[in-house]
Design a protein around this motif. Structure first.
Motif, mmCIF file in Angstrom:
data_model
loop_
_atom_site.group_PDB
_atom_site.id
_atom_site.type_symbol
_atom_site.label_atom_id
_atom_site.label_comp_id
_atom_site.label_asym_id
_atom_site.label_seq_id
_atom_site.Cartn_x
_atom_site.Cartn_y
_atom_site.Cartn_z
ATOM 1 N N ALA A 72 -15.790 24.293 25.218
ATOM 2 C CA ALA A 72 -16.735 24.566 26.305
ATOM 3 C C ALA A 72 -16.437 23.668 27.503
ATOM 4 C CB ALA A 72 -18.161 24.337 25.818
ATOM 5 N N GLY A 73 -16.775 24.142 28.675
ATOM 6 C CA GLY A 73 -16.570 23.316 29.871
ATOM 7 C C GLY A 73 -17.346 23.920 31.026
ATOM 8 N N HIS A 74 -17.402 23.187 32.131
ATOM 9 C CA HIS A 74 -18.146 23.650 33.296
ATOM 10 C C HIS A 74 -17.391 24.800 33.965
ATOM 11 C CE1 HIS A 74 -20.306 23.732 37.033
ATOM 12 N NE2 HIS A 74 -21.130 22.774 36.616
ATOM 13 N N ALA A 75 -18.084 25.899 34.172
ATOM 14 C CA ALA A 75 -17.434 27.088 34.739
ATOM 15 C C ALA A 75 -16.962 26.856 36.174
ATOM 16 C CB ALA A 75 -18.410 28.269 34.694
ATOM 17 N N GLY A 76 -17.496 25.832 36.808
ATOM 18 C CA GLY A 76 -17.123 25.588 38.200
ATOM 19 C C GLY A 76 -16.036 24.539 38.372
ATOM 20 N N VAL A 119 -13.589 23.251 35.622
ATOM 21 C CA VAL A 119 -12.363 23.228 34.804
ATOM 22 C C VAL A 119 -11.339 24.205 35.383
ATOM 23 C CG1 VAL A 119 -11.396 23.503 32.487
ATOM 24 C CG2 VAL A 119 -13.744 22.675 32.748
ATOM 25 N N PRO A 120 -10.157 23.727 35.783
ATOM 26 C CA PRO A 120 -9.149 24.641 36.344
ATOM 27 C C PRO A 120 -8.713 25.681 35.313
ATOM 28 C CG PRO A 120 -8.407 22.339 36.446
ATOM 29 C CD PRO A 120 -9.679 22.349 35.682
ATOM 30 N N MET A 121 -8.279 26.811 35.782
ATOM 31 C CA MET A 121 -7.957 27.922 34.883
ATOM 32 C C MET A 121 -6.878 27.535 33.867
ATOM 33 S SD MET A 121 -10.151 30.105 35.723
ATOM 34 C CE MET A 121 -9.760 31.569 34.767
ATOM 35 N N TYR A 122 -5.857 26.795 34.326
ATOM 36 C CA TYR A 122 -4.738 26.511 33.410
ATOM 37 C C TYR A 122 -5.138 25.560 32.277
ATOM 38 C CZ TYR A 122 -4.083 21.928 35.618
ATOM 39 O OH TYR A 122 -4.277 20.658 36.064
ATOM 40 N N MET A 123 -6.290 24.867 32.415
ATOM 41 C CA MET A 123 -6.711 23.932 31.369
ATOM 42 C C MET A 123 -7.707 24.529 30.369
ATOM 43 S SD MET A 123 -7.198 20.348 33.376
ATOM 44 C CE MET A 123 -7.951 19.526 31.966
ATOM 45 N N ARG A 124 -8.076 25.776 30.592
ATOM 46 C CA ARG A 124 -9.182 26.317 29.794
ATOM 47 C C ARG A 124 -8.780 26.735 28.377
ATOM 48 N NH1 ARG A 124 -13.469 29.350 33.655
ATOM 49 N NH2 ARG A 124 -13.444 27.748 35.274
ATOM 50 N N GLN A 125 -9.759 26.613 27.476
ATOM 51 C CA GLN A 125 -9.626 27.177 26.124
ATOM 52 C C GLN A 125 -10.821 28.109 25.942
ATOM 53 O OE1 GLN A 125 -9.032 22.870 24.641
ATOM 54 N NE2 GLN A 125 -8.479 24.147 22.894
ATOM 55 N N ASP A 126 -10.692 29.268 26.585
ATOM 56 C CA ASP A 126 -11.816 30.195 26.661
ATOM 57 C C ASP A 126 -11.812 31.139 25.448
ATOM 58 O OD1 ASP A 126 -13.497 32.367 27.254
ATOM 59 O OD2 ASP A 126 -13.245 32.066 29.411
ATOM 60 N N PRO A 157 -17.013 29.917 27.424
ATOM 61 C CA PRO A 157 -17.379 30.191 26.030
ATOM 62 C C PRO A 157 -16.595 29.330 25.030
ATOM 63 C CG PRO A 157 -17.135 32.228 27.240
ATOM 64 C CD PRO A 157 -16.651 31.137 28.154
ATOM 65 N N GLU A 158 -17.337 28.674 24.152
ATOM 66 C CA GLU A 158 -16.704 27.787 23.173
ATOM 67 C C GLU A 158 -16.364 28.538 21.891
ATOM 68 O OE1 GLU A 158 -17.667 23.913 22.982
ATOM 69 O OE2 GLU A 158 -16.990 23.563 20.945
ATOM 70 N N GLU A 159 -17.280 29.434 21.501
ATOM 71 C CA GLU A 159 -17.079 30.096 20.227
ATOM 72 C C GLU A 159 -17.462 31.566 20.338
ATOM 73 O OE1 GLU A 159 -18.514 27.512 17.037
ATOM 74 O OE2 GLU A 159 -18.341 29.267 15.726
ATOM 75 N N HIS A 178 -3.817 31.548 24.086
ATOM 76 C CA HIS A 178 -4.998 31.095 24.827
ATOM 77 C C HIS A 178 -5.482 29.713 24.396
ATOM 78 C CE1 HIS A 178 -5.544 34.867 26.978
ATOM 79 N NE2 HIS A 178 -5.196 35.476 25.851
ATOM 80 N N ASN A 179 -4.680 29.066 23.543
ATOM 81 C CA ASN A 179 -5.018 27.715 23.110
ATOM 82 C C ASN A 179 -6.392 27.645 22.418
ATOM 83 O OD1 ASN A 179 -4.339 25.091 22.735
ATOM 84 N ND2 ASN A 179 -4.914 24.401 24.795
#
Ligand SMILES: [Zn+2]
Length: 417
Positions: free
Chosen positions: A231-235, A237-244, A286-288, A321-322
């Motif tokens: 999970a992370g802040h939608a505003g 966290v840069p796209m390349y770092m996400r684990q969505d 989304p985390e899970e 997608h990590n």
């Protein structure tokens, strides 16, 4: 000229009145039904149906798995029983005919025998199985698995959406879940099983026939897929770092859909019917994600191949997608085929009534699928308007249901011989 309806032996008015009366229990809207398994609503339905069983000359009992039985003795009371049945529980927003048509036709067949003074060679039992539908505790065919000793570990601990366990629900219903094994039929004690059900598909309507002869049931594989990200802040966290987790799950769902469709001539069908996103907030990544898979085919090899490929695909998509993916098997039933001798009887009884009943495969599973583990079984399908089911718009005509019940009655008589 005599029509088919003039030739029927069963009481078509009684059958349609019973179907109508039962539809009042758990009624939603004009034509819908919500009759959850092991609920006070199902209890009310059992009370009414028990009365009809007794009127037909049967003794009734509720077993510890939540199944309702009606029984008439045969000339040989110790002979293995001929069982007829289906279920009275419904989907949350279901129709009036799914399951009920089979239980009430079974009672109608026995009532007709009793009125005619026919004593069957072997005992007959009409059963309403507990929790065929499987939505309340996310696992179906509970009662039919129960009587053949196929319940799994942890089955009683499953909870519904209100946190009620299956164990509590069984106790409140009047069953003793500590003694489930008392409800298991010893090997060889069930001679055969017969089920009438609405088709839940459009084929009989297409060929303009009131009834069909089922050849077999495509076994369902039920999986739960859990995708975990971060999970992370939608505003921020840069796209390349996400684990969505939801992006990963979405790609999995689309790849599964493509996989199922790859052979257009095949009978494979696959559905993702439920999806949970956590924490489900519009400004949190989304985390899970948890989603369900329902995969079916009458060809087990092809279904297994599809399962293998989906597991491989999901692994690759998770990596991309990590995120991580875990796949849990909830139910795995092999496809099964109806007994040739019972199909032959159904076919010849249809011919006696002047019907040219087609052979049909069942894509939906039924309690018959479980009984097929312990005895020969047969199924009769009744035409269902536009193939709509699990929906308040579900409809089968009184005439078609009466013809189906008459075929059932005639088949039972022949199966005794
Ligand atoms: Zn059903």
């Amino acid at each position: 000229m005599k029509t088919i309806l003039d030739q029927l032996t069963i009481n078509k008015n009684r059958l349609s009145q019973n179907i109508e009366q039962l539809a009042e229990i758990g009624k939603i809207g004009e034509t819908g039904v919500c009759r959850p398994t092991l609920s006070t609503v199902e209890k009310k339905a059992f009370e009414l149906v028990s009365k009809w069983m007794e009127d037909a000359g049967m003794t009734t009992r509720l077993d510890n798995c939540g199944n309702l039985f009606g029984r008439i003795e045969g000339k040989d009371p110790d002979a293995p029983v001929l069982m007829i049945g289906s279920h009275l529980d419904s989907q949350p927003n279901g129709g009036r005919f799914d399951g009920t048509a089979g239980v009430l036709s079974g009672i109608e067949a026995v009532a007709t025998m009793t009125e005619k003074g026919i004593v069957p060679d072997r005992p007959i039992e009409v059963v309403s199985f507990c929790d065929e539908e499987g939505w309340r505790f996310n696992k179906g065919l509970f009662g039919s698995r129960g009587i053949i000793g196929k319940l799994d570990e942890g089955e009683l601990g499953r909870v519904d959406k209100d946190g009620v366990t299956r164990e509590q629900a069984l106790r409140e219903f009047g069953c003793n879940p500590d003694k489930l094994s008392d409800s298991v039929y010893p090997p060889g004690s069930i001679h055969s099983f017969l089920e009438l059900h609405i088709e839940q598909g459009p084929l009989l309507e297409k060929v303009d026939q009131p009834v069909g002869i089922v050849t077999g049931i495509a076994g369902p594989l039920w999986l739960t897929v859990k995708v975990k990200g971060f999970a992370g802040h939608a505003g921020t966290v840069p796209m390349y770092m996400r684990q969505d987790a939801l992006v990963g799950a979405s790609e999995m769902i689309l790849s599964f859909n493509e996989l199922v469709k790859r052979d257009s001539a095949a009978t494979t069908v696959g559905t993702v019917g439920a999806l949970n996103v956590s924490p489900a907030s519009r400004n949190v990544i989304p985390e899970e994600v948890e989603f369900t898979i329902d995969l079916r085919d009458i060809d087990l090899d092809r279904r297994n191949m599809c399962e293998y490929d989906l597991r491989e695909n999901f692994k690759q998509i998770a990596e991309k997608h990590n995120v991580t993916v875990e796949i849990i098997e909830d139910q795995n039933s092999e496809p099964s085929f109806c007994a040739g001798w019972i199909k032959d009887i159904i076919r010849s009884e249809c011919q006696h009534l002047g019907l040219d009943a087609p052979n049909l495969m069942s894509g939906a599973f039924h309690d018959s699928l479980m009984l097929s583990n312990v005895c020969d079984y047969g199924m009769i399908f009744v035409r269902c308007k536009e193939g709509i089911s699990h929906n308040p718009a579900e409809f089968a005509s009184n005439e078609d249901l009466a013809i189906g019940a008459d075929v059932l009655y005639r088949t039972v008589l022949k199966m005794m011989k």
